[in-house]
Design an enzyme around this catalytic site. Structure first.
Site, PDB file in Angstrom:
ATOM      1  N   CYS A 114      -0.507   2.544  -4.548  1.00  0.00           N
ATOM      2  CA  CYS A 114      -1.224   3.773  -4.869  1.00  0.00           C
ATOM      3  C   CYS A 114      -0.361   4.977  -4.510  1.00  0.00           C
ATOM      4  CB  CYS A 114      -2.546   3.830  -4.102  1.00  0.00           C
ATOM      5  SG  CYS A 114      -3.839   2.807  -4.858  1.00  0.00           S
TER       6      CYS A 114
ATOM      7  N   HIS B 144       0.858  -1.179   0.000  1.00  0.00           N
ATOM      8  CA  HIS B 144       0.000   0.000   0.000  1.00  0.00           C
ATOM      9  C   HIS B 144       0.900   1.237   0.000  1.00  0.00           C
ATOM     10  CE1 HIS B 144      -3.726  -2.130   0.535  1.00  0.00           C
ATOM     11  NE2 HIS B 144      -3.405  -2.621   1.722  1.00  0.00           N
TER      12      HIS B 144
END
Length: 476
Positions: free
Chosen positions: A349, A306
């Site tokens: 991301c 992440h």
């Protein structure tokens, strides 16, 4: 001697160890008033003129450089460049540089512009008689104060009588008073013209425009050598389970694809699962000092996790800037990889998220918080001030990257597929990444609402073409 008791402001206290402060103090102790003026002049393009005018010592300048993030403990080549230019080469030892190392790095790591360097060189060569004559020729452009050659050139700049593309007055006064200076001016004009025509080595400080992107890069004929004892290491950090965030389902598919492709290309692949912040630090230390780099051709570091805005999460929820990770492998930090290509691929991301569909997940930690995050970060912030790096991000800054829980992430799967297809065609890595951009940009979620665009940035000085493996590769 410059004062040792002033100029150590908050930035020195915040991010610098005592050892580094002592090095700056020792450098300051050997710099005189003329050296301080030279440093201020060479920094004019990077620092506020008003703030520079208030600097009375080298420590004041160091403090300002630290505050403006032009100098830090991990990367102090700019200071080494300044000491080299003002001919204080003996002081390079405090920064663990030799003059030969600085000379070698300057073509790709130069921060002082060609124009600024020209003016400083001219100031060193202007003799006192010529300076008086130059001042006489320009009575209305200069204040009635005593001047050095540096302050003379500075005043011409302030009056807009001298600039990077405005040398007419300078040439006239040099021809009239000290014609030998014209050789330096002509050399500057030729080098500037050559850079504009052929493309200059990337200078990594400054705005995002300084970063070279595939769409605008010029073709480079030279190739990185691929004839070492081994191809090098491919390190894969795969964070699937997290202490606070949702699991990254399907990430194992990306790991297997990366492992297959890079083993096929001859790399020694090492996979590390669910890496905590402490484990990550140990891992970076291990590969920064790995003895096998000396005999390798290249280095690859992949992170599957992440992330948001130029940072990636460890499995225990700690954020680390991508730039910090890459900085472990600069030429000074990792001599074994000096002048060798270092490739970083990040599947995470880098910004705000939209609600994912059932079969597609976004590699963002917290969708709601991501929506309100700052979007001031830019891709150039993640690249070290150093040549021979490539950063491949799964998505452009500020946006999402998607991972299919049954097929793997769009970016990593496309990267592996195009390496498999295009390496046998002798395509270079930038051409391959351009094909990946095109492929991923055309993918979309089942309802057509979610799109993605990867973005690489690089400071490669040569083309990187992997040798074609003898065996065929079959990806699932």
């Amino acid at each position: 001697m410059a004062s040792q008791g002033q100029g150590l402001g908050t930035s020195l206290e915040k991010d610098c160890s005592m050892d580094f402060r002592q090095k700056l103090l020792r450098i300051d102790a050997d710099l005189g008033t003329k050296d301080v003026e030279a440093l201020k002049f060479l920094c004019r393009d990077l620092l506020s003129h008003k703030k520079l005018e208030k600097c009375d010592s080298a420590l004041d300048i160091f403090d300002l450089l630290l505050k403006e993030e032009q100098l830090n403990e991990k990367d102090h080549f700019f200071l080494a460049e300044l000491l080299y230019l003002i001919k204080q080469k003996a002081l390079l030892r405090f920064l663990n540089y030799t003059k030969e190392q600085v000379q070698h790095c300057l073509p790709t790591r130069r921060t002082v512009s060609l124009f600024r360097n020209l003016l400083y060189e001219l100031s060193e060569d202007i003799d006192s008689e010529s300076l008086r004559s130059m001042i006489f020729l320009l009575p209305n452009a200069l204040p009635k104060t005593e001047m050095t050659s540096l302050s003379f050139l500075e005043h011409l700049e302030k009056q807009a009588l001298l600039g990077e593309d405005n040398l007419e007055i300078l040439e006239k006064v040099c021809k009239s008073t000290q014609p030998s200076l014209m050789k330096k001016i002509e050399r500057y004009k030729k080098e500037k013209s050559d850079r504009a025509t052929n493309g200059a080595p990337v200078e990594m400080r400054g705005t995002p425009d300084d970063i070279t992107y595939p769409e605008t890069s010029t073709k480079v004929a030279a190739l990185y050598p691929m004839d070492g004892k081994h191809r090098g290491y491919c390190v894969i950090v795969n964070n699937h389970m997290f202490t606070s965030f949702s699991p990254r389902q399907g990430t194992h598919l990306d790991v297997e694809s990366l492992r297959c492709v890079f083993e096929w290309l001859g790399f020694k692949v090492q996979v590390y699962n669910d890496v905590t912040k402490a484990d990550q630090e140990n891992l970076l230390q291990k590969y920064r000092s790995h003895p096998d780099h000396a005999d390798g051709d290249c280095f690859v570091f992949c992170i599957l996790t992440h992330g948001k805005y130029g940072k990636v999460y460890s499995s225990d929820g700690a954020l680390t800037p991508i730039q910090e990770i890459m900085s472990y492998f600069t030429a000074q930090q990792c001599p074994g990889l000096a002048c060798k290509p270092k490739l970083f691929f990040i599947q995470a991301c880098q910004g705000e998220e939209i609600q994912p569909s059932v079969s597609i997940e976004a590699d963002a930690m917290n969708p709601d918080q991501e929506l309100s995050a700052s979007r001031s970060w830019s891709l150039s912030n993640s690249i070290p001030n150093e040549a021979d790096f490539l950063l491949g991000l799964a998505t452009i800054p500020g946006y999402l990257s998607f991972r299919n829980v049954k097929k793997g992430s769009w970016f990593i799967q496309s990267l592996c597929k195009h390496l498999k297809d295009l390496v046998p065609r002798h395509e270079d890595i930038l051409s391959i990444l351009t094909a990946v951009n095109n492929d991923v940009s055309q993918q979309e979620s089942f309802n057509g609402t979610k799109k993605q665009m990867p973005q690489p940035a690089f400071t490669l000085r040569k083309s990187l073409v992997f040798p074609v493996p003898q065996e065929a590769l079959y990806l699932k």
